[in-house]
Write an enzyme that holds these catalytic residues in place. Structure first.
Site, PDB file in Angstrom:
ATOM      1  CG  HIS A 155      -1.875   1.184   1.213  1.00  0.00           C
ATOM      2  ND1 HIS A 155      -3.131   1.107   0.665  1.00  0.00           N
ATOM      3  CD2 HIS A 155      -1.731   2.465   1.661  1.00  0.00           C
ATOM      4  CE1 HIS A 155      -3.737   2.276   0.779  1.00  0.00           C
ATOM      5  NE2 HIS A 155      -2.905   3.124   1.375  1.00  0.00           N
ATOM      6  CB  CYS A 156       2.040   3.404  -2.559  1.00  0.00           C
ATOM      7  SG  CYS A 156       3.063   4.876  -2.831  1.00  0.00           S
ATOM      8  N   PRO A 157       1.088   5.233   0.298  1.00  0.00           N
ATOM      9  CG  PRO A 157       2.325   6.231   2.014  1.00  0.00           C
ATOM     10  CD  PRO A 157       2.186   4.951   1.250  1.00  0.00           C
TER      11      PRO A 157
END
Length: 298
Positions: A155-157
């Site tokens: 998961h990439c913010p």
């Protein structure tokens, strides 16, 4: 010893979640009228910061370095290249953020769905207790998206989304284009300093010399930082695609249960069949070709 027709093994080992009657039927999917967007405060802030930094670079490159220049060809060529790459970077970011990464339908762990799998005695299916879904092979649950994501890498913010099988292409393009405009910006800053040292600073920019120096130093720091970060991320993603092993699978050292393909075939599965200029376009949806369908049964 019990010998049921089939058994459901829960990843959390919680008995209360093993009963399919506890799962409500999945809500109807209306993919045509619903845009995928994760309502996460941290991710939204990171996404806004990303766009702001790109626009800041645009402002410094265009209005501080290029427009005040005397060489029209130099200004035009670099302006077209930088703005084109910046546009592709932002388009890739938007696609990576607003594309369903491969979410498993929520609440599909119903009795009817399990029976439709026609499981044989001894076969196992994995169930996620958090979203009440039967997980296909290589799917993992994301605590931010609150969904199980097929072939989830991480998961990439910065894109406010998971990187999965449906949007990995856009994420790779985003890292590539950001690294390219960062490298281009560093070259332009270096050339601008060289030219201005040989000339009067008041003729090199429409801003005062102190303001120009501060703007260029900030851009140089931003470009260097993002170049290192996105170049490493780009290389990591390409290696992950070629080896057909996601970041989570590498981290957890999961046993490989899927068929091995060549590196070129793995690239075509992510970017589309066959190879074309569309690989570089964030507007072209990749055709996964004859990619293996994910299995629910283990």
């Amino acid at each position: 010893m019990k010998s049921p027709a089939h058994r459901t093994r829960d990843i959390e080992r919680q008995a209360d979640y093993l009963r399919p009657e506890h799962c409500a039927p999945p809500p109807p999917r209306n993919s045509s009228g619903t845009m995928w967007f994760i309502r996460d405060g941290c991710g939204i802030v990171c996404g806004v910061i990303t766009w702001f930094l790109v626009f800041y670079a645009e402002f410094v490159v265009v209005f501080v370095m290029l427009l005040p220049g005397k060489n029209v060809i130099y200004t035009l060529c670099n302006g077209v290249i930088f703005n084109g790459l910046a546009f592709l970077a932002l388009a890739s970011h938007a696609k990576a953020m607003c594309t369903d990464p491969g979410a498993v339908p929520k609440g599909n762990a119903t009795k009817e769905f399990i029976e439709s799998l026609q499981l044989k005695p001894g076969q196992v299916v994995y169930k996620c207790p958090k979203c009440c879904s039967i997980k296909p092979d290589r799917a993992h649950h994301c605590s931010v998206c609150k969904r199980c994501i097929k072939k989830m890498d991480h998961h990439c913010p910065w894109v406010n989304n998971c990187v999965g099988e449906n949007n990995q292409k856009y994420f790779v393009l985003f890292t590539m284009y950001i690294s390219l405009i960062s490298f281009h910006a560093l070259i332009l800053v270096a050339l601008h300093f060289v030219f201005c040292f040989e000339d009067d600073w008041t003729k090199c920019s429409n801003f005062s010399p102190p303001a120009t120096v501060v703007l260029l130093i900030l851009l140089c720091f931003e470009a260097l930082l993002f170049l290192l970060f996105t170049a490493v991320m780009f290389g990591t993603q390409v290696h992950s695609i070629c080896s057909d092993e996601t970041g989570i699978e590498q981290l957890k050292k999961e046993e490989r249960r899927w068929a091995k393909r060549s590196k070129w075939m793995n690239l075509k599965v992510v970017f589309g069949h066959p190879f074309s200029i569309a690989w570089l376009s964030p507007f072209a949806t990749p055709d996964h070709g004859k990619a293996d369908l994910y299995q629910y049964v283990v």
